[in-house]
Scaffold this active site. Sequence first.
Site, PDB file in Angstrom:
ATOM      1  N   SER A 194      40.213  45.055  40.336  1.00 35.13           N
ATOM      2  CA  SER A 194      41.588  44.689  39.963  1.00 35.13           C
ATOM      3  C   SER A 194      41.767  43.216  39.636  1.00 35.13           C
ATOM      4  CB  SER A 194      42.562  45.082  41.078  1.00 35.13           C
ATOM      5  OG  SER A 194      42.833  46.456  41.020  1.00 35.13           O
ATOM      6  N   LYS A 231      43.269  42.380  36.396  1.00 31.64           N
ATOM      7  CA  LYS A 231      44.712  42.252  36.136  1.00 31.64           C
ATOM      8  C   LYS A 231      45.155  40.819  35.868  1.00 31.64           C
ATOM      9  CE  LYS A 231      46.231  46.371  38.722  1.00 31.64           C
ATOM     10  NZ  LYS A 231      45.077  46.773  39.553  1.00 31.64           N
ATOM     11  N   SER A 285      49.076  44.951  43.463  1.00 32.57           N
ATOM     12  CA  SER A 285      48.018  45.396  42.552  1.00 32.57           C
ATOM     13  C   SER A 285      48.239  46.826  42.052  1.00 32.57           C
ATOM     14  CB  SER A 285      46.646  45.298  43.239  1.00 32.57           C
ATOM     15  OG  SER A 285      45.604  45.401  42.297  1.00 32.57           O
ATOM     16  N   LYS A 339      44.660  36.924  42.888  1.00 31.60           N
ATOM     17  CA  LYS A 339      44.457  38.363  42.702  1.00 31.60           C
ATOM     18  C   LYS A 339      43.203  38.832  43.408  1.00 31.60           C
ATOM     19  CE  LYS A 339      45.859  42.171  41.224  1.00 31.60           C
ATOM     20  NZ  LYS A 339      45.281  42.644  42.491  1.00 31.60           N
TER      21      LYS A 339
END
Length: 379
Positions: A61, A64, A121, A226
């Site tokens: 993730s 992202k 997320s 993130k």
Amino acid sequence: MKRILSCIICILLTIQVPFVVFADDDAEKSKIKAKSVILMATDTKDVLYKENELEHLSPASVTKIMSILLCLEALDSGKIKLTDKVTASKNAVAMGGSQIWLEEGEIMTVDELLKAVVIASANDACTALGEHIAGSDVAFVKMMNDKVKELGLKNTNFENCTGLDDTTKAHYSCAYDLAVISSEVMKYDLIKDYSTIWLDSLRGGKTELNNTNKLVKSYKGITGLKTGTTSNAGFCVSATASRDGLNLVAVVLGSDTSEHRFQTAEYLLDKGFAEYSCKKIKIDKNKLIPVKVNNGKQKSIIPSFSDTQNIVLPKDNSKLKYDFKIKKEVKAPVKKGDSIGKVKVICNGKTVKVIPLYADRDVDKVNFMYIFLNIIKYI
């Protein structure tokens, strides 16, 4: 034989061997519990530490951050607004993994979806945002890869906007590329309104959002950014932090546990803040010698430089000097922005920055009419 030995000893004594301090590599590596890491200054993109930073790995993730960057750019340009209402599609709702359980046809604002992406997320929210920005999921992924090329990154390819990698064939990135993308994200102050939140909620408090980045709660100066976790990627994080004007990002890919990724990121950030500082470049303008312009309507020009540049230096920067390399002359015509020299910033004997010097104006080449008018003016 003795004479030969004496000569050899004399030669060896005259050779200047550089003084080198060897770090305890084993001790250093014991702190790095990941397949690939990098520590970068986000303002200058200087690499302060790296290990396998170009290795192609699944970013999970952390993917992202590119989705977030495109969203921030769209907001900044006015293409979309935080108040825009987005209707969840069947495709967005079908996303697995982390999610906020969007229902087909459910309406949320860009603000709510972005919050769900950054904090929790959420894959369904990320897909819905991408579709709103680009018109379709496929078009948004193309935008992501186009942005990769625009940034000059060579070790990244995205197949989706979420980082889900159970069915992908060529979805990869590397620590260096992700650090550059993270640096671009951190140019937007808006991101901190989301990335520094520990707990929040949606749907009037019915859906709780808990930040997946545990450093938000514990690390001094943390600003984001993130996390990512899949069975293929392991545990990953892009952690950004700021102290005393120094902005850093630590990217950690392929840790075997969640705890190890955060420990590694903390170690890298601590190392950066302990060993480096950010300073504004100070160039002595008295050393900017005029450059002669041959056959120009102006006889000379003074070299210019961007005085907004910052530089990241080791905290031990007592031996800091500036080496000026300026052209003696140039031929007209000269265009504004043409290179006319450079300044090397040297710290402890090592070049740490090269500052370009350029012409700050156009200088046209003389012609017959110019000469004639000047003669008339003189007479």
